[in-house]
Design an enzyme around this catalytic site. Structure first.
Site, PDB file in Angstrom:
ATOM      1  CG  HIS A  56      25.216  38.611   1.943  1.00  0.00           C
ATOM      2  ND1 HIS A  56      24.613  37.987   1.469  1.00  0.00           N
ATOM      3  CD2 HIS A  56      26.097  37.043   1.669  1.00  0.00           C
ATOM      4  CE1 HIS A  56      24.444  36.854   2.018  1.00  0.00           C
ATOM      5  NE2 HIS A  56      25.188  35.887   1.903  1.00  0.00           N
ATOM      6  CB  CYS A 109      20.690  43.461   1.496  1.00  0.00           C
ATOM      7  SG  CYS A 109      19.587  42.161   2.203  1.00  0.00           S
TER       8      CYS A 109
END
Length: 361
Positions: free
Chosen positions: A200, A244
Site C-alpha cells: 500500500h 498507490c
C-alpha cells in the site's frame, strides 16, 4: 556488402558473436530469409557469398532475435543510406559524418545521416534482485510474487538476502540496508540491481508495511546511490514500485485512457529530488502521482500482469525503455472497473540511465 556485415559484427563482443552464430543456425522456418541458413558459421564472407542480395536481411533477423536491436537498426540505416563506402567506421565508433551531397532537403539529410548507436550496459556479470511484498489486506499479491520470481529466474537474477514478504513498516528499510551491504561486500562484479516493492502507499512518496507504518521512498533510493553503494556505480539500478500514490481515481476521458485501482491502495513516491544526483536509476511507478494503483484479487496487480505479458513476448529482444513503453500502451488501452465505475491506469517512468538495458542473458 561484406564490409557492411563486418562493421555490424565488429560491434558485438566475442560472446555475442558466438550467440549470433547460434541464432543464425537456429531452426526457425517462420523466420523467412534465415530459415535456409542452417550450417553457416555467420562470418561476413560466408554470409555475403551465400546470400548475396539477402545477407544483410539474414543478419538483421539474427540480431533482432539475440536482443541487439541497436546494431540491427544501425545496419538497416546503413543499407537505406546506401553508404557502402564508409559504414564500418561509423558502426564501430557511432560517430556521425557530414552529408556530402548537395541535397538540402530534410528527406535527403535524414536518409544520408549516419546512425548514432546507443551504448548498452554490460549485463554479463552477476545480477541481483530484492523483492518486498505486503500481502496483508492485498488479495492477489501472491500472484504478483509468483510472476516476479518467474522473471528473476528467467533473467538470472539472484536474491542473496531472500525475500521480504509481509513486513512491518519498520522492517523494510533494515532489509534493504542488509541487501545493499551484501552488494557492497560481494566479491563478484555486479551488472545490475533490480528492486521490486509492492505494498500500500500514501501521498508524499510513502509506502506502508503490513502494520501501516510508512517508509519514505527517497530514503530507499538513497541507499543505492553512488556514495552509499559504490559497487553499483555506473550500473543500472531498477526499481519497480507497485503501490498507490494517492486516492484519486482516473475515470478517463474520450480518446484518452488512464486507470487506477488497488482498493488497498497507498501512494507511491516521487524520486525526482534524488534521481538527478544519482546516476543510472530507472524507477517505474504503477500509477500517476496522486492516483490509486489497480490490483485484481485473482490476477494480481494490473501493472505486474501487463509486465508478464510483454516480457513473455519481447523480453528477450527489447531494451527496458521499449518494454515499459509497450506495457504502458497496453494499460492505457485497457479499461478496468471499481465498484462498477470505469477506471484507467497509466504507469510513470523516471530514468537517469546512460545506456540501454537488455535483460536477455
Amino acid at each position: 556488402m561484406e564490409r557492411l556485415l563486418q562493421a555490424a559484427l565488429a560491434r558485438l563482443s566475442e560472446e555475442e558473436r558466438a550467440r549470433c552464430a547460434f541464432y543464425l543456425r537456429g531452426p526457425q522456418p517462420a523466420r523467412g530469409a534465415r530459415a535456409e541458413l542452417r550450417g553457416a558459421d555467420g562470418s561476413p564472407a560466408q554470409l555475403a557469398q551465400r546470400y548475396a542480395g539477402r545477407a544483410a536481411e539474414v543478419l538483421r533477423e539474427a540480431l533482432e532475435d539475440m536482443g541487439r536491436r541497436d546494431v540491427r537498426e544501425a545496419l538497416a540505416g546503413q543499407e537505406k543510406a546506401g553508404a557502402a563506402a564508409a559504414p564500418a567506421a561509423v558502426l564501430r565508433t557511432g560517430e556521425q559524418t557530414r552529408n556530402q551531397t548537395s541535397d538540402t532537403s530534410f528527406k535527403g539529410r535524414t536518409e544520408q545521416s549516419d546512425y548514432d548507436e546507443l551504448d548498452t550496459y554490460d549485463m554479463s556479470k552477476t545480477r541481483v534482485a530484492f523483492l518486498m511484498c505486503v500481502t496483508t489486506g492485498r488479495r492477489g499479491a501472491e500472484k504478483d510474487i509468483e510472476v516476479m520470481n518467474k522473471w528473476f529466474d528467467k533473467y538470472r537474477f539472484e536474491t542473496p538476502s531472500g525475500q521480504c514478504i509481509d513486513p512491518k513498516g519498520t522492517e523494510i528499510l533494515p532489509a534493504l540496508e542488509e541487501f545493499r551491504d551484501q552488494i557492497n561486500q560481494s566479491e563478484d562484479e555486479i551488472s545490475c540491481c533490480l528492486i521490486t516493492l509492492m505494498s500500500h502507499g500514501r501521498s508524499h512518496g510513502l509506502i506502508q508495511g503490513k502494520d501501516h507504518d510508512t517508509v519514505d521512498l527517497d530514503d530507499i533510493f538513497a541507499l543505492f546511490n553512488n556514495i552509499q553503494c559504490p559497487k553499483l556505480q555506473e550500473k543500472p539500478k531498477i526499481f519497480i514500485i507497485q503501490a498507490c500514490r494517492g486516492g484519486k481515481e482516473d475515470h478517463g476521458v474520450e480518446e484518452i485512457e488512464h486507470e487506477f485501482k488497488e482498493a488497498d491502495c497507498t501512494c507511491n513516491l516521487i524520486a525526482v529530488r534524488r534521481l538527478p544526483t544519482a546516476s543510472d536509476y530507472y524507477v517505474v511507478y504503477s500509477t500517476q502521482k496522486g492516483y490509486v494503483s489497480l490490483r485484481n484479487t485473482e490476477k494480481g496487480s494490473r501493472m505486474i500482469e501487463a509486465m508478464d505479458e510483454v516480457f513473455s513476448e519481447q523480453g528477450m529482444k527489447w531494451h527496458i525503455g521499449d518494454l515499459f513503453t509497450k506495457i504502458n500502451k497496453n494499460l492505457v488501452h485497457e479499461t478496468f472497473s471499481i465498484h462498477g465505475c470505469p477506471v484507467k491506469e497509466t504507469i510513470v517512468v523516471e530514468s537517469t540511465l546512460t545506456k540501454a538495458v537488455y535483460f536477455a542473458p
